[in-house]
Design a protein around this motif. Structure first.
Motif, PDB file in Angstrom:
ATOM      1  N   VAL A  25     -24.915  -1.348 -52.843  1.00 27.10           N
ATOM      2  CA  VAL A  25     -26.325  -1.391 -52.460  1.00 27.10           C
ATOM      3  C   VAL A  25     -26.572  -0.527 -51.226  1.00 27.10           C
ATOM      4  CG1 VAL A  25     -28.170  -2.868 -51.598  1.00 27.10           C
ATOM      5  CG2 VAL A  25     -26.748  -3.640 -53.502  1.00 27.10           C
ATOM      6  N   GLN A  72     -23.849 -12.815 -56.710  1.00 29.79           N
ATOM      7  CA  GLN A  72     -22.459 -12.368 -56.665  1.00 29.79           C
ATOM      8  C   GLN A  72     -21.543 -13.255 -57.500  1.00 29.79           C
ATOM      9  OE1 GLN A  72     -21.798  -9.348 -54.989  1.00 29.79           O
ATOM     10  NE2 GLN A  72     -24.016  -9.496 -55.132  1.00 29.79           N
ATOM     11  N   THR A  82     -24.013  -5.512 -65.485  1.00 27.89           N
ATOM     12  CA  THR A  82     -23.876  -4.937 -64.146  1.00 27.89           C
ATOM     13  C   THR A  82     -24.285  -3.483 -64.207  1.00 27.89           C
ATOM     14  OG1 THR A  82     -22.346  -4.476 -62.327  1.00 27.89           O
ATOM     15  CG2 THR A  82     -21.444  -4.386 -64.556  1.00 27.89           C
ATOM     16  N   PHE A  99     -30.126  -5.521 -59.473  1.00 24.90           N
ATOM     17  CA  PHE A  99     -28.760  -5.455 -59.981  1.00 24.90           C
ATOM     18  C   PHE A  99     -28.701  -5.600 -61.505  1.00 24.90           C
ATOM     19  CE2 PHE A  99     -29.474  -9.894 -59.887  1.00 24.90           C
ATOM     20  CZ  PHE A  99     -28.459 -10.580 -60.533  1.00 24.90           C
ATOM     21  N   LEU A 100     -29.863  -5.743 -62.161  1.00 24.79           N
ATOM     22  CA  LEU A 100     -29.909  -5.911 -63.612  1.00 24.79           C
ATOM     23  C   LEU A 100     -30.636  -4.779 -64.337  1.00 24.79           C
ATOM     24  CD1 LEU A 100     -30.747  -9.730 -63.789  1.00 24.79           C
ATOM     25  CD2 LEU A 100     -28.523  -8.657 -64.190  1.00 24.79           C
ATOM     26  N   SER A 139     -32.331  -9.178 -53.691  1.00 24.65           N
ATOM     27  CA  SER A 139     -31.214 -10.115 -53.808  1.00 24.65           C
ATOM     28  C   SER A 139     -30.440  -9.851 -55.090  1.00 24.65           C
ATOM     29  CB  SER A 139     -31.725 -11.562 -53.787  1.00 24.65           C
ATOM     30  OG  SER A 139     -32.638 -11.794 -54.838  1.00 24.65           O
ATOM     31  N   SER A 140     -29.143 -10.139 -55.054  1.00 21.68           N
ATOM     32  CA  SER A 140     -28.292 -10.019 -56.240  1.00 21.68           C
ATOM     33  C   SER A 140     -27.277 -11.149 -56.233  1.00 21.68           C
ATOM     34  CB  SER A 140     -27.580  -8.656 -56.280  1.00 21.68           C
ATOM     35  OG  SER A 140     -26.763  -8.473 -55.140  1.00 21.68           O
ATOM     36  N   PRO A 186     -31.014   1.680 -61.606  1.00 21.35           N
ATOM     37  CA  PRO A 186     -31.378   1.229 -60.264  1.00 21.35           C
ATOM     38  C   PRO A 186     -31.756   2.375 -59.328  1.00 21.35           C
ATOM     39  CG  PRO A 186     -29.018   1.005 -60.609  1.00 21.35           C
ATOM     40  CD  PRO A 186     -29.619   1.322 -61.940  1.00 21.35           C
ATOM     41  N   CYS A 204     -25.145  -1.922 -58.807  1.00 25.10           N
ATOM     42  CA  CYS A 204     -26.070  -2.104 -57.686  1.00 25.10           C
ATOM     43  C   CYS A 204     -26.063  -3.566 -57.266  1.00 25.10           C
ATOM     44  CB  CYS A 204     -27.479  -1.664 -58.078  1.00 25.10           C
ATOM     45  SG  CYS A 204     -28.621  -1.527 -56.669  1.00 25.10           S
ATOM     46  N   SER A 205     -24.849  -4.073 -57.037  1.00 28.30           N
ATOM     47  CA  SER A 205     -24.722  -5.498 -56.731  1.00 28.30           C
ATOM     48  C   SER A 205     -23.959  -5.754 -55.438  1.00 28.30           C
ATOM     49  CB  SER A 205     -24.017  -6.218 -57.889  1.00 28.30           C
ATOM     50  OG  SER A 205     -23.920  -7.592 -57.642  1.00 28.30           O
ATOM     51  N   PHE A 241     -33.534 -10.993 -57.473  1.00 27.23           N
ATOM     52  CA  PHE A 241     -32.668 -10.935 -58.662  1.00 27.23           C
ATOM     53  C   PHE A 241     -33.171  -9.925 -59.695  1.00 27.23           C
ATOM     54  CE2 PHE A 241     -31.575 -15.632 -57.724  1.00 27.23           C
ATOM     55  CZ  PHE A 241     -30.583 -15.234 -56.842  1.00 27.23           C
TER      56      PHE A 241
END
Length: 266
Positions: free
Chosen positions: A181, A148, A172, A120-121, A145-146, A125, A175-176, A117
């Protein structure tokens, strides 16, 4: 309660990383295992629980984060595990580092880069992925991991039902999704790219407690309710509880989320 949410939703993707990461490159061949954006160490714990006896004594297990408070949580988790007799945690160490440069790691030195996690934040990225590519060894594994979707994030948006004039921006960075990705990892030159969708969970045993937690501890919701009256916040919580009781009429229960876990090799 904070420990519950950081452990709960992170457990399933962390266990998936520990299992599939080993299938891609056995932890018996590990040199340096990095839990990037480690927080309280759920990825580290999953790896150590499943593979401690396989990991060479010469290999490093590192919790990496750019937030000193998160590293303090990791070290507190380490001490708690050791106090319980979980000796596999004894050799875990921490490094304060920015994922955008991975400056604490040498080129081609990391066998397993596991990111729960995080990607994606982050603000940039592409820069972070390039930095990880630099430090991962040839043949080394990267997993990320991201989130959804989830029932708890859905509930955290309920302030807008009471105050639709307010704005709640979901962070966002492009990159999720599996497509985004895959594209970014391909552009960075990684190979053997795959994205797997799994479920994760947030357990709870009290409707009132979990709804108050979501409103006050999730950053997006907390920023919004700071602009609302006490009466509006109470009304929001009542709406959340009413729907949560419909979704999960029997306690204890688990809210469900969907997670993408991406894997690739250098």
């Amino acid at each position: 309660m904070m420990q519950q949410i950081t452990a709960g939703p992170g457990v399933a993707p962390a266990e998936h990383m520990a299992k599939h990461g080993n299938e891609l490159l056995s932890f018996s061949d590990a040199t340096t295992i990095v839990d990037m954006g480690c927080g309280p160490g759920q990825v580290t714990n999953a790896v150590l629980q499943a593979h401690d006896t396989r990991i060479p004594v010469s290999a490093k297990v590192i919790g990496a984060d750019n937030n000193a408070q998160m590293l303090a949580q990791y070290n507190a988790r380490k001490q708690a595990e050791v106090d319980k007799g979980n000796t596999s945690w004894q050799h875990a160490e921490t490094v304060e580092v920015d994922i955008h440069d991975c400056a604490a790691f040498e080129d081609d030195s990391v066998s397993h880069m596991l990111c729960g996690f995080v990607l994606f934040l982050v603000p940039d990225p592409a820069k972070a992925i390039d930095a990880m590519k630099r430090v991962v060894a040839p043949g080394g594994v990267v997993a990320m991991s991201s989130l959804q979707s989830s029932e708890w994030v859905r509930l955290s948006m309920y302030p807008l039902k009471v105050r639709p004039d307010l704005k709640m921006d979901i962070p966002t960075n492009g990159c999720s999704s599996a497509e985004d990705v895959t594209r970014r990892l391909t552009m960075a030159g990684f190979k053997d790219i795959e994205v797997v969708e799994i479920e994760n969970y947030l357990a709870f045993d009290d409707y009132d407690v979990i709804c108050r937690f979501l409103l006050t501890k999730l950053p997006m919701a907390a920023r919004i309710i700071a602009q609302m009256t006490n009466e509006e916040v109470l009304k929001t919580q009542e709406l959340m509880m009413a729907d949560l009781k419909v979704w999960h009429p029997i306690l204890p229960a688990k809210m469900v989320g969907k997670v993408n876990v991406a894997y690739c090799r250098k």
